[in-house]
Design a protein around this motif. Structure first.
Motif, PDB file in Angstrom:
ATOM      1  N   SER A 183     -47.608  15.093  76.272  1.00  0.00           N
ATOM      2  CA  SER A 183     -46.626  14.115  76.735  1.00  0.00           C
ATOM      3  C   SER A 183     -45.846  14.629  77.933  1.00  0.00           C
ATOM      4  O   SER A 183     -45.724  15.841  78.145  1.00  0.00           O
ATOM      5  N   ASP A 184     -45.310  13.695  78.684  1.00  0.00           N
ATOM      6  CA  ASP A 184     -44.422  14.042  79.792  1.00  0.00           C
ATOM      7  C   ASP A 184     -43.036  14.306  79.214  1.00  0.00           C
ATOM      8  O   ASP A 184     -42.386  13.405  78.680  1.00  0.00           O
ATOM      9  N   LYS A 185     -42.611  15.538  79.354  1.00  0.00           N
ATOM     10  CA  LYS A 185     -41.379  15.982  78.689  1.00  0.00           C
ATOM     11  C   LYS A 185     -40.140  15.223  79.161  1.00  0.00           C
ATOM     12  O   LYS A 185     -39.177  15.055  78.393  1.00  0.00           O
ATOM     13  N   LEU A 186     -40.126  14.760  80.399  1.00  0.00           N
ATOM     14  CA  LEU A 186     -38.974  14.022  80.914  1.00  0.00           C
ATOM     15  C   LEU A 186     -39.104  12.523  80.682  1.00  0.00           C
ATOM     16  O   LEU A 186     -38.120  11.846  80.386  1.00  0.00           O
ATOM     17  N   GLU A 187     -40.324  12.000  80.805  1.00  0.00           N
ATOM     18  CA  GLU A 187     -40.534  10.574  80.623  1.00  0.00           C
ATOM     19  C   GLU A 187     -40.379  10.148  79.166  1.00  0.00           C
ATOM     20  O   GLU A 187     -39.910   9.042  78.881  1.00  0.00           O
ATOM     21  N   TYR A 188     -40.794  11.014  78.233  1.00  0.00           N
ATOM     22  CA  TYR A 188     -40.736  10.643  76.809  1.00  0.00           C
ATOM     23  C   TYR A 188     -39.312  10.286  76.383  1.00  0.00           C
ATOM     24  O   TYR A 188     -39.073   9.187  75.853  1.00  0.00           O
ATOM     25  N   PRO A 189     -38.300  11.163  76.580  1.00  0.00           N
ATOM     26  CA  PRO A 189     -36.933  10.783  76.192  1.00  0.00           C
ATOM     27  C   PRO A 189     -36.371   9.638  77.038  1.00  0.00           C
ATOM     28  O   PRO A 189     -35.605   8.817  76.532  1.00  0.00           O
ATOM     29  N   ALA A 190     -36.750   9.570  78.318  1.00  0.00           N
ATOM     30  CA  ALA A 190     -36.244   8.496  79.170  1.00  0.00           C
ATOM     31  C   ALA A 190     -36.720   7.137  78.675  1.00  0.00           C
ATOM     32  O   ALA A 190     -35.943   6.169  78.617  1.00  0.00           O
ATOM     33  N   GLU A 191     -38.000   7.039  78.315  1.00  0.00           N
ATOM     34  CA  GLU A 191     -38.541   5.776  77.798  1.00  0.00           C
ATOM     35  C   GLU A 191     -37.953   5.436  76.430  1.00  0.00           C
ATOM     36  O   GLU A 191     -37.696   4.273  76.122  1.00  0.00           O
ATOM     37  N   MET A 192     -37.741   6.469  75.606  1.00  0.00           N
ATOM     38  CA  MET A 192     -37.161   6.215  74.280  1.00  0.00           C
ATOM     39  C   MET A 192     -35.729   5.711  74.410  1.00  0.00           C
ATOM     40  O   MET A 192     -35.299   4.820  73.653  1.00  0.00           O
ATOM     41  N   LEU A 193     -34.981   6.265  75.372  1.00  0.00           N
ATOM     42  CA  LEU A 193     -33.608   5.802  75.580  1.00  0.00           C
ATOM     43  C   LEU A 193     -33.598   4.334  76.009  1.00  0.00           C
ATOM     44  O   LEU A 193     -32.749   3.546  75.554  1.00  0.00           O
ATOM     45  N   LYS A 194     -34.535   3.935  76.863  1.00  0.00           N
ATOM     46  CA  LYS A 194     -34.634   2.519  77.260  1.00  0.00           C
ATOM     47  C   LYS A 194     -34.863   1.636  76.032  1.00  0.00           C
ATOM     48  O   LYS A 194     -34.280   0.552  75.907  1.00  0.00           O
ATOM     49  N   THR A 195     -35.723   2.097  75.136  1.00  0.00           N
ATOM     50  CA  THR A 195     -36.008   1.331  73.913  1.00  0.00           C
ATOM     51  C   THR A 195     -34.757   1.210  73.053  1.00  0.00           C
ATOM     52  O   THR A 195     -34.467   0.130  72.516  1.00  0.00           O
ATOM     53  N   LEU A 196     -34.013   2.293  72.929  1.00  0.00           N
ATOM     54  CA  LEU A 196     -32.776   2.274  72.146  1.00  0.00           C
ATOM     55  C   LEU A 196     -31.753   1.323  72.762  1.00  0.00           C
ATOM     56  O   LEU A 196     -31.094   0.550  72.054  1.00  0.00           O
ATOM     57  N   GLU A 197     -31.628   1.388  74.073  1.00  0.00           N
ATOM     58  CA  GLU A 197     -30.619   0.570  74.747  1.00  0.00           C
ATOM     59  C   GLU A 197     -30.935  -0.921  74.653  1.00  0.00           C
ATOM     60  O   GLU A 197     -30.016  -1.754  74.654  1.00  0.00           O
ATOM     61  N   LYS A 198     -32.193  -1.279  74.565  1.00  0.00           N
ATOM     62  CA  LYS A 198     -32.596  -2.694  74.473  1.00  0.00           C
ATOM     63  C   LYS A 198     -32.551  -3.232  73.047  1.00  0.00           C
ATOM     64  O   LYS A 198     -32.626  -4.446  72.847  1.00  0.00           O
ATOM     65  N   GLN A 199     -32.431  -2.349  72.062  1.00  0.00           N
ATOM     66  CA  GLN A 199     -32.531  -2.772  70.667  1.00  0.00           C
ATOM     67  C   GLN A 199     -31.271  -3.501  70.199  1.00  0.00           C
ATOM     68  O   GLN A 199     -30.159  -2.981  70.293  1.00  0.00           O
ATOM     69  N   GLU A 200     -31.454  -4.699  69.678  1.00  0.00           N
ATOM     70  CA  GLU A 200     -30.330  -5.442  69.095  1.00  0.00           C
ATOM     71  C   GLU A 200     -29.815  -4.737  67.846  1.00  0.00           C
ATOM     72  O   GLU A 200     -30.545  -4.007  67.187  1.00  0.00           O
ATOM     73  N   ASN A 201     -28.563  -4.954  67.522  1.00  0.00           N
ATOM     74  CA  ASN A 201     -27.898  -4.395  66.328  1.00  0.00           C
ATOM     75  C   ASN A 201     -27.681  -2.883  66.418  1.00  0.00           C
ATOM     76  O   ASN A 201     -27.344  -2.262  65.408  1.00  0.00           O
ATOM     77  N   LEU A 202     -27.900  -2.282  67.596  1.00  0.00           N
ATOM     78  CA  LEU A 202     -27.808  -0.821  67.711  1.00  0.00           C
ATOM     79  C   LEU A 202     -26.815  -0.433  68.799  1.00  0.00           C
ATOM     80  O   LEU A 202     -26.961  -0.814  69.964  1.00  0.00           O
ATOM     81  N   ASP A 203     -25.793   0.345  68.410  1.00  0.00           N
ATOM     82  CA  ASP A 203     -24.849   0.940  69.361  1.00  0.00           C
ATOM     83  C   ASP A 203     -25.171   2.419  69.515  1.00  0.00           C
ATOM     84  O   ASP A 203     -25.666   3.068  68.577  1.00  0.00           O
ATOM     85  N   LEU A 204     -24.851   2.963  70.675  1.00  0.00           N
ATOM     86  CA  LEU A 204     -25.100   4.373  70.971  1.00  0.00           C
ATOM     87  C   LEU A 204     -23.785   5.044  71.334  1.00  0.00           C
ATOM     88  O   LEU A 204     -22.999   4.504  72.117  1.00  0.00           O
ATOM     89  N   LEU A 205     -23.541   6.226  70.767  1.00  0.00           N
ATOM     90  CA  LEU A 205     -22.308   6.957  71.035  1.00  0.00           C
ATOM     91  C   LEU A 205     -22.619   8.423  71.295  1.00  0.00           C
ATOM     92  O   LEU A 205     -23.294   9.066  70.493  1.00  0.00           O
ATOM     93  N   GLU A 206     -22.115   8.918  72.428  1.00  0.00           N
ATOM     94  CA  GLU A 206     -22.327  10.327  72.790  1.00  0.00           C
ATOM     95  C   GLU A 206     -21.155  11.143  72.241  1.00  0.00           C
ATOM     96  O   GLU A 206     -20.068  11.156  72.815  1.00  0.00           O
ATOM     97  N   MET A 207     -21.380  11.795  71.102  1.00  0.00           N
ATOM     98  CA  MET A 207     -20.294  12.514  70.419  1.00  0.00           C
ATOM     99  C   MET A 207     -20.904  13.367  69.312  1.00  0.00           C
ATOM    100  O   MET A 207     -22.021  13.108  68.853  1.00  0.00           O
ATOM    101  N   TYR A 208     -20.178  14.399  68.896  1.00  0.00           N
ATOM    102  CA  TYR A 208     -20.603  15.212  67.760  1.00  0.00           C
ATOM    103  C   TYR A 208     -19.808  14.823  66.525  1.00  0.00           C
ATOM    104  O   TYR A 208     -18.628  14.452  66.620  1.00  0.00           O
ATOM    105  N   VAL A 209     -20.462  14.876  65.370  1.00  0.00           N
ATOM    106  CA  VAL A 209     -19.805  14.574  64.101  1.00  0.00           C
ATOM    107  C   VAL A 209     -19.300  15.869  63.478  1.00  0.00           C
ATOM    108  O   VAL A 209     -20.027  16.863  63.409  1.00  0.00           O
TER     109      VAL A 209
END
Length: 618
Positions: free
Chosen positions: A94-120
């Motif tokens: 796999s392309d190490k940079l494209e794989y996470p970039a494409e997955m992030l696009k999928t996450l951002e387009k997904q309904e019912n899903l919020d994304l938060l950059e933070m540690y628990v």
């Protein structure tokens, strides 16, 4: 108020978040760096023996890993093609940079899903039931369920030589505090170790001294309905080299400087993917070890030295790398390192991956003691499904060992546990002839559709394939071939064994030298279906006897799976039960007789005593 909070954005976290959102649950994914979702800190590849089948199963159930791999692969090949179908496996670089970039696009387009950059920082728990999380910022998020998918980040330390740095993979921040909080709640944790090799500047490598290792010349895909098929003439090559005596001398002469052998490492490393130092210690009789030079990405000048992970000091790593053929003048862009982290005792989980200690808390991925992206993604998918079902007060979705490698993986974890990074292997599956790469859709698509994760269009296409397979098999039983001249001439010309009398094509196809292509050629006829359907026909017919035997054994397992064990049972009241069996059964709390039978320390006599006890209670 959320339905599901997912902690961590690795391969387990993204599958968990996507599936719960797709099941119409209000979901939030909380992770330290959104640009690193589904990142590959080690080998940028997906699949391989058993692991590739996991990816196909994830896809058949409606998960994302297979589709994302198809979008971003640099090279793909089918492993073990010359062997039986039970061990064939697809592997993609796999392309190490494209794989996470494409997955992030999928996450951002997904309904019912919020994304938060933070540690628990901690969980919110009341009366042994999770109610949400506390963030490092001090704010709180409430939810009905929580899924922890922290990977290798909990209390992580990067180790190089005699240095230990509190840090996650690829210079990311470690997750500090959550591990101790889980222990406060009653979860046992232990240290594990993994590692990664050096990355090399591509333009400093002399590829002329290496053996070319190309991909296959067929457009394979992990997804059963791929959105992208790779362009074969644009594939990136890999290369094969071997260690030299000089390499071994450098490592052996400096072995005490390695984090692994200096006493710095506390955790247990992966048995099936050992560091190069461990290979030399464990396999002293081997004169050389195989290494692969693999591309990291199409957009960076960097290659990965697969098979050469280590924790040596940087100056020793330079000597080691420069001793290898084609790498005499190599420039190291990133040095190898080992990483230690906390994992939980997976025996404290139900087969749904829910905690036995904290209600509505699920855990998935490397935090459960597994090794590898594929094992993590499979657990994330199942945790997301079961968290959603728990909210709806429905029974959990649990796959049996004869239904999927996912079933084998989770059953091994929750029933037997692990003391080292667990890797999925074909040898772990007693029904591996049933659990093949090629038939994952036939095994699992019905489940995916009934759960609501497979579209009606895709399901209709799947049913058409299933009908084609059954129809062709039926036809092959009713179409006969006779030893007339044109038939015997064809067989003779192609160096195939002649037939002696009239026989159905079904029986002809059982011969090892006959395949569907020959049957089509012999009759000048093309079956109106896909290559994958014809492959299923051929495998089902050629291996019919072995498959039927495996199905018979699997049916025995189903009978034991149907015998449920009440969760309020007191094993101290079961007469004539061995002390070890009492202890193990009380700890694991098996749901069925079948699961009880797989617990180490529980013997057949114990099972019989348990069955007698259960019959008396009925």
């Amino acid at each position: 108020m959320y339905d599901v909070i997912v902690i961590g954005g690795g391969h387990a976290g993204v599958e968990a978040a996507l599936v719960s959102a797709r099941l119409n649950k209000k979901t939030i994914l909380v992770t330290g760096n959104l640009k690193m979702v589904s990142f590959m800190p080690c080998n940028p590849s997906i699949g391989g023996p058993a692991k590739g089948t996991l990816v196909r199963e994830i896809d058949a159930l409606g998960g994302e890993m297979g589709r994302n791999t198809d979008k971003t692969c640099l090279q793909m090949k089918m492993l073990n093609k010359s062997k039986g179908p039970a061990v064939r496996a697809l592997r993609a670089q796999s392309d190490k940079l494209e794989y996470p970039a494409e997955m992030l696009k999928t996450l951002e387009k997904q309904e019912n899903l919020d994304l938060l950059e933070m540690y628990v920082k901690r969980l919110i728990v009341e009366n042994n039931e999770v109610k949400g999380v506390e963030l490092e910022s001090g704010s709180f998020i409430q939810s009905k369920t929580v899924i922890i998918t922290t990977g290798t980040f909990m209390e992580a330390k990067v180790l190089i030589g005699d240095k230990a740095i509190v840090q996650g993979p690829d210079d990311q921040k470690a997750s500090v505090g959550l591990s101790s909080h889980l222990r406060e709640l009653g979860h046992k944790t232990f240290r594990l170790k993994t590692g990664t090799p050096a990355r090399i500047k591509r333009d400093s490598v002399d590829f002329s001294k290496m053996e070319l290792s190309p991909g296959d010349d067929f457009a394979y895909s992990f997804s059963f309905e791929p959105e992208h098929l790779r362009i074969l003439d644009k594939e990136w090559p890999c290369y094969l080299i071997h260690t030299k005596p000089e390499t071994h001398d450098i490592i052996n002469n400096n072995i005490n400087k390695s984090s692994m052998y200096s006493g710095l490492v506390e955790g247990v490393g992966p048995r099936y993917c050992p560091s190069i130092e461990t290979k030399l210690v464990r396999f002293k009789d081997k004169e050389r070890h195989q290494l692969f030079i693999e591309p990291e990405s199409a957009s960076i000048d960097e290659v990965y030295l697969q098979g050469f992970s280590n924790s040596m000091p940087k100056e020793i790593q330079e000597e080691m790398v420069h001793s290898l053929p084609g790498l005499e003048n190599a420039v190291i862009s990133k040095y190898a390192y080992a990483i230690e982290y906390d994992a939980i005792d997976s025996k404290t989980l139900w087969p749904s991956l829910e905690s036995k200690i904290v209600k509505n808390l699920f855990l998935a991925g490397q935090v459960n003691g597994t090794s590898g992206y594929e094992e993590a993604a499979a657990q994330g998918l199942m945790a997301g499904i079961n968290a959603s079902l728990k909210i709806e007060e429905k029974d959990p979705f649990i796959l049996r060992r004869d239904e999927a490698y996912i079933g084998v993986l989770i059953d091994d974890l929750v029933t037997r546990g692990t003391s080292e990074p667990y890797r999925m292997l074909t040898s772990r599956a007693e029904f591996r002839l049933l659990l093949r790469h090629d038939n994952a859709d036939l095994r699992l698509t019905d489940y995916g559709f009934n759960l609501g994760l497979i579209s009606e269009k895709r399901y209709n296409n799947f049913n058409k394939k299933r009908e084609d397979i059954n129809s062709i098999i039926s036809d092959l039983k009713t179409i006969f071939i006779t030893p007339k001249r044109e038939v015997t001439d064809y067989l003779t010309t192609h160096n195939l064994t002649n037939i002696k009398g009239k026989m159905p094509l079904y029986d002809l196809l059982k011969r090892p030298d006959i395949n569907m292509n020959i049957i089509e050629d012999l009759f000048n006829y093309k079956f109106d279906t896909t290559k994958e359907a014809l492959e299923q026909v051929e495998i089902n017919i050629k291996y019919e006897g072995y498959i039927q035997k495996a199905i018979k054994e699997a049916n025995k397992l189903k009978k034991e799976e149907n015998i449920k064990i009440p969760q309020d049972i007191d094993y101290n009241q079961v007469q004539n039960l061995a002390l070890e069996a009492r202890s193990k059964l009380s700890e694991i709390k098996p749901l069925t007789i079948s699961q009880a039978n797989r617990i180490s320390g529980v013997n057949p006599t114990d099972i019989q005593m348990l069955l007698i006890h259960l019959r008396k209670k009925l």
